[in-house]
Motif scaffolding. Sequence first.
Motif, PDB file in Angstrom:
ATOM      1  N   TYR A 165      62.869  52.233  53.449  1.00  0.00           N
ATOM      2  CA  TYR A 165      61.710  52.933  52.769  1.00  0.00           C
ATOM      3  C   TYR A 165      60.416  52.528  52.985  1.00  0.00           C
ATOM      4  O   TYR A 165      59.442  53.126  52.640  1.00  0.00           O
ATOM      5  CB  TYR A 165      61.631  52.683  51.200  1.00  0.00           C
ATOM      6  CG  TYR A 165      63.037  53.237  50.427  1.00  0.00           C
ATOM      7  CD1 TYR A 165      62.910  54.766  50.078  1.00  0.00           C
ATOM      8  CD2 TYR A 165      64.291  52.707  50.353  1.00  0.00           C
ATOM      9  CE1 TYR A 165      63.872  55.267  49.382  1.00  0.00           C
ATOM     10  CE2 TYR A 165      65.231  53.523  49.804  1.00  0.00           C
ATOM     11  CZ  TYR A 165      65.098  54.880  49.294  1.00  0.00           C
ATOM     12  OH  TYR A 165      65.994  55.449  48.808  1.00  0.00           O
ATOM     13  N   GLY A 166      60.187  51.695  54.053  1.00  0.00           N
ATOM     14  CA  GLY A 166      59.016  51.398  54.854  1.00  0.00           C
ATOM     15  C   GLY A 166      58.257  50.141  54.338  1.00  0.00           C
ATOM     16  O   GLY A 166      58.722  49.524  53.696  1.00  0.00           O
ATOM     17  N   TYR A 167      56.979  50.438  54.488  1.00  0.00           N
ATOM     18  CA  TYR A 167      56.063  49.177  54.279  1.00  0.00           C
ATOM     19  C   TYR A 167      55.792  49.224  52.696  1.00  0.00           C
ATOM     20  O   TYR A 167      55.529  48.120  52.067  1.00  0.00           O
ATOM     21  CB  TYR A 167      54.553  49.167  54.772  1.00  0.00           C
ATOM     22  CG  TYR A 167      54.793  49.051  56.536  1.00  0.00           C
ATOM     23  CD1 TYR A 167      55.447  48.076  57.124  1.00  0.00           C
ATOM     24  CD2 TYR A 167      54.640  50.426  57.349  1.00  0.00           C
ATOM     25  CE1 TYR A 167      55.648  48.071  58.410  1.00  0.00           C
ATOM     26  CE2 TYR A 167      54.913  50.301  58.783  1.00  0.00           C
ATOM     27  CZ  TYR A 167      55.317  49.069  59.101  1.00  0.00           C
ATOM     28  OH  TYR A 167      55.670  49.053  60.480  1.00  0.00           O
ATOM     29  N   HIS A 168      55.555  50.236  52.028  1.00  0.00           N
ATOM     30  CA  HIS A 168      55.220  50.129  50.672  1.00  0.00           C
ATOM     31  C   HIS A 168      54.090  49.332  50.263  1.00  0.00           C
ATOM     32  O   HIS A 168      54.126  48.421  49.421  1.00  0.00           O
ATOM     33  CB  HIS A 168      56.518  49.609  49.824  1.00  0.00           C
ATOM     34  CG  HIS A 168      57.287  50.984  49.345  1.00  0.00           C
ATOM     35  ND1 HIS A 168      57.109  51.835  48.496  1.00  0.00           N
ATOM     36  CD2 HIS A 168      58.601  51.256  49.960  1.00  0.00           C
ATOM     37  CE1 HIS A 168      58.032  52.805  48.466  1.00  0.00           C
ATOM     38  NE2 HIS A 168      59.034  52.463  49.333  1.00  0.00           N
ATOM     39  N   GLY A 169      52.944  49.527  51.139  1.00  0.00           N
ATOM     40  CA  GLY A 169      51.784  48.590  50.864  1.00  0.00           C
ATOM     41  C   GLY A 169      51.776  47.184  51.332  1.00  0.00           C
ATOM     42  O   GLY A 169      50.959  46.530  51.294  1.00  0.00           O
ATOM     43  N   GLN A 170      52.974  46.809  52.128  1.00  0.00           N
ATOM     44  CA  GLN A 170      53.091  45.459  52.480  1.00  0.00           C
ATOM     45  C   GLN A 170      52.441  45.350  53.828  1.00  0.00           C
ATOM     46  O   GLN A 170      52.726  46.449  54.575  1.00  0.00           O
ATOM     47  CB  GLN A 170      54.669  45.035  52.482  1.00  0.00           C
ATOM     48  CG  GLN A 170      55.154  45.079  51.087  1.00  0.00           C
ATOM     49  CD  GLN A 170      56.789  44.627  51.322  1.00  0.00           C
ATOM     50  OE1 GLN A 170      57.103  43.433  51.545  1.00  0.00           O
ATOM     51  NE2 GLN A 170      57.594  45.638  51.236  1.00  0.00           N
ATOM     52  N   ALA A 171      51.978  44.266  54.517  1.00  0.00           N
ATOM     53  CA  ALA A 171      51.714  44.018  55.424  1.00  0.00           C
ATOM     54  C   ALA A 171      52.859  44.234  56.654  1.00  0.00           C
ATOM     55  O   ALA A 171      53.820  43.690  56.261  1.00  0.00           O
ATOM     56  CB  ALA A 171      50.844  42.764  55.772  1.00  0.00           C
ATOM     57  N   PRO A 172      52.697  44.953  57.754  1.00  0.00           N
ATOM     58  CA  PRO A 172      53.639  44.905  58.772  1.00  0.00           C
ATOM     59  C   PRO A 172      54.430  43.730  59.101  1.00  0.00           C
ATOM     60  O   PRO A 172      55.331  43.278  59.255  1.00  0.00           O
ATOM     61  CB  PRO A 172      53.131  45.464  59.924  1.00  0.00           C
ATOM     62  CG  PRO A 172      51.917  46.435  59.266  1.00  0.00           C
ATOM     63  CD  PRO A 172      51.406  45.543  58.366  1.00  0.00           C
ATOM     64  N   THR A 173      53.477  42.574  59.376  1.00  0.00           N
ATOM     65  CA  THR A 173      54.103  41.253  59.584  1.00  0.00           C
ATOM     66  C   THR A 173      54.996  40.653  58.677  1.00  0.00           C
ATOM     67  O   THR A 173      55.807  39.996  58.886  1.00  0.00           O
ATOM     68  CB  THR A 173      52.955  40.266  59.951  1.00  0.00           C
ATOM     69  OG1 THR A 173      51.899  40.334  58.839  1.00  0.00           O
ATOM     70  CG2 THR A 173      52.256  40.722  61.050  1.00  0.00           C
ATOM     71  N   GLY A 174      54.627  40.895  57.231  1.00  0.00           N
ATOM     72  CA  GLY A 174      55.406  40.480  56.206  1.00  0.00           C
ATOM     73  C   GLY A 174      56.952  40.840  56.219  1.00  0.00           C
ATOM     74  O   GLY A 174      58.004  40.558  56.016  1.00  0.00           O
ATOM     75  N   VAL A 175      56.730  42.380  56.396  1.00  0.00           N
ATOM     76  CA  VAL A 175      58.083  43.148  56.610  1.00  0.00           C
ATOM     77  C   VAL A 175      58.952  42.568  57.586  1.00  0.00           C
ATOM     78  O   VAL A 175      60.143  42.623  57.578  1.00  0.00           O
ATOM     79  CB  VAL A 175      57.790  44.838  56.663  1.00  0.00           C
ATOM     80  CG1 VAL A 175      59.094  45.463  56.790  1.00  0.00           C
ATOM     81  CG2 VAL A 175      57.259  45.213  55.291  1.00  0.00           C
ATOM     82  N   LEU A 176      58.195  42.456  58.686  1.00  0.00           N
ATOM     83  CA  LEU A 176      59.055  41.845  60.051  1.00  0.00           C
ATOM     84  C   LEU A 176      59.645  40.726  59.679  1.00  0.00           C
ATOM     85  O   LEU A 176      60.537  40.540  60.002  1.00  0.00           O
ATOM     86  CB  LEU A 176      57.973  41.874  61.085  1.00  0.00           C
ATOM     87  CG  LEU A 176      58.369  41.237  62.354  1.00  0.00           C
ATOM     88  CD1 LEU A 176      59.553  42.317  63.129  1.00  0.00           C
ATOM     89  CD2 LEU A 176      57.295  41.103  63.388  1.00  0.00           C
ATOM     90  N   ALA A 177      58.892  39.745  59.126  1.00  0.00           N
ATOM     91  CA  ALA A 177      59.715  38.249  58.925  1.00  0.00           C
ATOM     92  C   ALA A 177      61.025  38.608  58.032  1.00  0.00           C
ATOM     93  O   ALA A 177      61.956  38.040  58.360  1.00  0.00           O
ATOM     94  CB  ALA A 177      58.564  37.377  58.073  1.00  0.00           C
ATOM     95  N   ASP A 178      60.749  39.470  57.050  1.00  0.00           N
ATOM     96  CA  ASP A 178      61.937  39.533  56.132  1.00  0.00           C
ATOM     97  C   ASP A 178      62.982  40.232  56.901  1.00  0.00           C
ATOM     98  O   ASP A 178      64.088  39.825  56.700  1.00  0.00           O
ATOM     99  CB  ASP A 178      61.547  40.326  54.889  1.00  0.00           C
ATOM    100  CG  ASP A 178      60.421  39.691  53.914  1.00  0.00           C
ATOM    101  OD1 ASP A 178      60.660  38.136  53.983  1.00  0.00           O
ATOM    102  OD2 ASP A 178      59.867  40.361  53.097  1.00  0.00           O
ATOM    103  N   LEU A 179      62.672  41.208  57.591  1.00  0.00           N
ATOM    104  CA  LEU A 179      63.825  41.871  58.443  1.00  0.00           C
ATOM    105  C   LEU A 179      64.497  41.173  59.322  1.00  0.00           C
ATOM    106  O   LEU A 179      65.628  41.013  59.272  1.00  0.00           O
ATOM    107  CB  LEU A 179      63.065  43.220  59.083  1.00  0.00           C
ATOM    108  CG  LEU A 179      63.324  44.446  58.671  1.00  0.00           C
ATOM    109  CD1 LEU A 179      62.392  45.720  59.462  1.00  0.00           C
ATOM    110  CD2 LEU A 179      64.808  45.087  58.844  1.00  0.00           C
ATOM    111  N   VAL A 180      63.778  40.215  60.121  1.00  0.00           N
ATOM    112  CA  VAL A 180      64.265  39.507  61.175  1.00  0.00           C
ATOM    113  C   VAL A 180      65.147  38.529  60.627  1.00  0.00           C
ATOM    114  O   VAL A 180      66.208  37.936  61.093  1.00  0.00           O
ATOM    115  CB  VAL A 180      63.395  38.859  62.195  1.00  0.00           C
ATOM    116  CG1 VAL A 180      64.151  37.930  62.902  1.00  0.00           C
ATOM    117  CG2 VAL A 180      62.921  40.143  62.739  1.00  0.00           C
TER     118      VAL A 180
END
Length: 442
Positions: A165-180
Amino acid sequence: MDDLPPSPAQVPRRLLTDPAFVRALRDRDFTTVFAVTHGVGISFNRIAEACTLKAERVSQIARGTTSVTALTTVERIAGGLRIPGALLGLAAQPWQDTAVLSTESSHGDDPMKRRNLLRGALAAGLTAPALAALTAARTDVDQTLFPGTPQDLADLEAAAESYGYGYHGQAPTGVLADLVTDFATLRPLLTVPQPAPVRTRLCRTAGQMAGMTAIVLHDLGNRRESRAWFATAARAAAESGDNQLYAWILAREAMVPLNYGAPKAAAGLAGQARHAAGNQPTAAAVLAAAVAARAYALNHQSEQARAALTSADALMNRLPESERSDTWLTYSEQKHHVHLSHAYTTLGDTRLAHESQLLALELSAPTSTMTRTLLNIDAAACAHHDGDSEEACRRTVAALTGLPDGYRTGLVRRRALDLYETIPAQRHRERAVRELREVLAP
């Protein structure tokens, strides 16, 4: 004792003689202990249940973000995983006199002897040692069944869907950390032999997560890492046998050279994606056609670009509702108009570009920060194409300065820089152009 965990997740006996595992136990390095235990097929949820810990706490320990210091917690872990006390610097645990049942079972000793041992333990009733003996017997068999249905898989599939569902207002770096972090938990499941259907699901989830990680890296401007993650995603998708996922990954990968100055390479990847997706109306097929159109437009192949746009529209009109949701893994009408906006902007067809920009903005959620910014830069590029470069610069500056920290990099900066570089050098001293240059300065 009566407070022994009801469902111990007994570690395999071989680990208790493994030097690295024994050293981790001696050092009470539970990050390593949990990781190795998870690696032999015992889920974090199962560890949490067995050790009477919260699942979130187990996850934090396994990731090394928190540690275990309380003696009572160490004792619960020893009981839950059936680790002899001496290995953790503890006294012998209440269940240790029954551990022989599990050990003898694994060596195939006389069933009558095991039966007599169990009867003796149960003679005094359902005491803690008797319950431990029953659990040890069940766990020995349960662990042989567990690799076929890993409990973490459903959680990981749900996580992949959520990330879509994408970033949903979150910083890309935060999403990246969770994904990895979540992606890394797939490794232990992939190293354990699995039934073919489970292996397929694992590879499919790995392909999705690696692909989405690559998307974030692309958005952040790290092309090399993005391509490396796309390569991993493609290998996982190929092993899963999911041709549509494989096509989606190739189409998304094509957007790396597309957005960073290599349209010919992008067209080649998009062509491979279109071939893999086939002629059926799928999210991957529409995406591949739309990306190909953008690549052709950037490569000044207007005829091929318009043909690809016609194909993308035709596929979009037939796309099932099940594939029209607004996620990275599907293809929504909003996403379609985002691609059309850039394609028509590049072709210089500002009327159709504006139509797609307005529709895409109407369909974009308020939290779609990066998408809305890119659409505004497209609109600014249209203004420049129509002869109002000053307005183009003002709109681009407004779009960039309105971004929160962490967004004014990567793809957004690249798209704005592309606009700046199309402005003739003799106009670079004008105030609006200077302001744009200052905002784009590293």
